[in-house]
Motif scaffolding. Structure first.
Motif, PDB file in Angstrom:
ATOM      1  N   ASP A  68       9.727-127.625 -19.866  1.00 20.87           N
ATOM      2  CA  ASP A  68       9.546-127.110 -18.286  1.00 20.87           C
ATOM      3  C   ASP A  68       9.187-125.567 -18.352  1.00 20.87           C
ATOM      4  N   ALA A  69      10.153-124.861 -19.032  1.00 19.46           N
ATOM      5  CA  ALA A  69       9.912-123.255 -19.062  1.00 19.46           C
ATOM      6  C   ALA A  69       8.681-122.866 -19.760  1.00 19.46           C
ATOM      7  N   ALA A  70       8.460-123.698 -20.947  1.00 17.78           N
ATOM      8  CA  ALA A  70       7.484-123.301 -21.693  1.00 17.78           C
ATOM      9  C   ALA A  70       6.171-123.759 -20.957  1.00 17.78           C
ATOM     10  N   ALA A  71       6.337-124.772 -20.421  1.00 21.03           N
ATOM     11  CA  ALA A  71       4.858-125.401 -19.632  1.00 21.03           C
ATOM     12  C   ALA A  71       4.571-124.380 -18.395  1.00 21.03           C
ATOM     13  N   LEU A  72       5.537-123.947 -17.958  1.00 22.98           N
ATOM     14  CA  LEU A  72       5.515-122.734 -16.439  1.00 22.98           C
ATOM     15  C   LEU A  72       4.760-121.672 -17.007  1.00 22.98           C
ATOM     16  N   LEU A  73       5.034-121.317 -18.259  1.00 17.12           N
ATOM     17  CA  LEU A  73       4.608-120.102 -18.609  1.00 17.12           C
ATOM     18  C   LEU A  73       3.032-120.112 -18.877  1.00 17.12           C
ATOM     19  N   LEU A  74       2.983-121.245 -19.475  1.00 11.58           N
ATOM     20  CA  LEU A  74       1.558-121.468 -20.104  1.00 11.58           C
ATOM     21  C   LEU A  74       0.761-121.725 -18.949  1.00 11.58           C
ATOM     22  N   ARG A  75       1.288-122.295 -17.698  1.00 12.27           N
ATOM     23  CA  ARG A  75       0.539-122.525 -16.627  1.00 12.27           C
ATOM     24  C   ARG A  75       0.151-121.062 -15.631  1.00 12.27           C
ATOM     25  N   TYR A  76       1.362-120.521 -15.577  1.00 13.79           N
ATOM     26  CA  TYR A  76       1.315-119.484 -14.297  1.00 13.79           C
ATOM     27  C   TYR A  76       1.332-117.972 -14.872  1.00 13.79           C
ATOM     28  N   HIS A  77       1.260-117.733 -16.356  1.00 16.16           N
ATOM     29  CA  HIS A  77       1.595-116.532 -16.804  1.00 16.16           C
ATOM     30  C   HIS A  77       0.137-116.088 -17.498  1.00 16.16           C
ATOM     31  N   ASP A  78      -0.069-114.848 -17.263  1.00 21.13           N
ATOM     32  CA  ASP A  78      -1.303-114.227 -17.966  1.00 21.13           C
ATOM     33  C   ASP A  78      -0.938-113.126 -18.873  1.00 21.13           C
ATOM     34  N   ALA A  79      -0.978-113.427 -20.015  1.00 18.87           N
ATOM     35  CA  ALA A  79      -0.509-112.715 -21.158  1.00 18.87           C
ATOM     36  C   ALA A  79      -1.190-111.350 -20.856  1.00 18.87           C
ATOM     37  N   ALA A  80      -2.402-111.313 -21.053  1.00 18.94           N
ATOM     38  CA  ALA A  80      -3.100-110.149 -21.135  1.00 18.94           C
ATOM     39  C   ALA A  80      -2.744-109.098 -19.897  1.00 18.94           C
ATOM     40  N   LEU A  81      -2.620-109.587 -18.595  1.00 12.63           N
ATOM     41  CA  LEU A  81      -2.006-108.835 -17.472  1.00 12.63           C
ATOM     42  C   LEU A  81      -0.736-108.223 -17.735  1.00 12.63           C
ATOM     43  N   HIS A  82       0.133-109.089 -18.183  1.00  9.21           N
ATOM     44  CA  HIS A  82       1.473-108.687 -18.652  1.00  9.21           C
ATOM     45  C   HIS A  82       1.488-107.736 -19.635  1.00  9.21           C
ATOM     46  N   GLN A  83       0.822-107.837 -20.613  1.00 19.14           N
ATOM     47  CA  GLN A  83       0.757-106.652 -21.734  1.00 19.14           C
ATOM     48  C   GLN A  83       0.465-105.141 -20.806  1.00 19.14           C
ATOM     49  N   ARG A  84      -0.604-105.338 -19.981  1.00 18.60           N
ATOM     50  CA  ARG A  84      -1.214-104.180 -19.566  1.00 18.60           C
ATOM     51  C   ARG A  84      -0.192-103.643 -18.590  1.00 18.60           C
ATOM     52  N   ARG A  85       0.569-104.438 -18.031  1.00 18.86           N
ATOM     53  CA  ARG A  85       1.564-103.749 -16.972  1.00 18.86           C
ATOM     54  C   ARG A  85       3.034-103.592 -17.825  1.00 18.86           C
ATOM     55  N   MET A  86       3.163-103.813 -18.954  1.00 16.83           N
ATOM     56  CA  MET A  86       4.463-103.776 -19.769  1.00 16.83           C
ATOM     57  C   MET A  86       4.959-102.114 -19.735  1.00 16.83           C
ATOM     58  N   PRO A  87       6.029-101.892 -19.398  1.00 13.40           N
ATOM     59  CA  PRO A  87       6.682-100.621 -19.503  1.00 13.40           C
ATOM     60  C   PRO A  87       6.781 -99.906 -20.838  1.00 13.40           C
ATOM     61  N   ALA A  88       6.924 -98.780 -20.957  1.00 13.38           N
ATOM     62  CA  ALA A  88       7.145 -98.268 -22.385  1.00 13.38           C
ATOM     63  C   ALA A  88       8.317 -98.318 -22.683  1.00 13.38           C
ATOM     64  N   SER A  89       9.714 -98.079 -22.118  1.00 16.82           N
ATOM     65  CA  SER A  89      10.894 -98.240 -22.770  1.00 16.82           C
ATOM     66  C   SER A  89      11.253 -99.624 -23.118  1.00 16.82           C
TER      67      SER A  89
END
Length: 199
Positions: A68-89
């Motif tokens: 379920d945890a994997a499925a929810l990431l696949l469904r609701y997570h935008d990897a490109a958006l996440h990468q753009r907003r990723m903090p530096a440290s």
């Protein structure tokens, strides 16, 4: 149970779990394998923890929670958006990643009660396997774990397992003192990844 029946039961459990993961993710292209260790998600490839012999109820619940945890990431997570907003440290990155998992799991458990139950079983397993009950004092190397658990508790409204208390309790006063507005904002934006990431 004979070896052949055990193998048939394991094969059925894997088929059902894989089908449920793909359905929840809303994607038929997900490649699923089973192996040792924890869940691993890379692109559309998921490795779930394997089951050996005749799986106990907690093993099945843990497997369902991981799926379920994997499925929810696949469904609701935008990897490109996440990468753009990723903090530096690095410490901030670990917290950012952990909070995104909390966000998508909250979305899924809010919409499907059974998912919440499965994720609770996975959380219980995580608390045991990471040894949270043995943590002493405020351990900064576990900041991402502690903060994400406290955010999870706030967003879900459910108590954390007692095993998590030694990890999270030293962090609780600091988060309550400095983070009440932040926590409220996270709760308000859980359905919007971009807004959640900005918080």
């Amino acid at each position: 149970m004979s070896t052949k029946k055990q193998e048939q039961a394991q094969a059925l459990l894997k088929r059902v779990t894989s089908a449920a993961l793909r359905a929840m993710a809303g994607r038929a292209d997900v490649a699923i394998s089973y192996g040792s260790g924890e869940v691993d998600l890379r692109g559309n490839r998921v490795r779930l923890p394997g089951v050996a012999g005749r799986p106990a109820t907690q093993d099945v619940s843990r497997l369902r929670g991981a799926a379920d945890a994997a499925a929810l990431l696949l469904r609701y997570h935008d990897a490109a958006l996440h990468q753009r907003r990723m903090p530096a440290s690095q410490p901030a990155r670990a917290i950012f990643d952990a909070l995104e998992q909390v966000r998508v799991q909250r979305l899924g458990s809010k919409r499907l009660t059974g998912v919440g139950i499965n994720l609770e079983a996975l959380l219980d397993h995580t608390c045991r396997s990471k040894g949270y009950a043995k943590v002493q004092g405020l351990d900064e190397s576990l900041a991402a774990d502690a903060i994400s658990l406290l955010v999870r508790e706030r967003l879900s409204g459910t108590k954390l397992p007692a095993l998590a208390a030694p990890l999270v309790d030293p962090w609780r006063p600091m988060l309550q003192e400095r983070g009440s507005i932040w926590l409220r904002r996270l709760a308000e934006t859980v359905g919007d990844q971009a807004a959640f990431a900005e918080t």
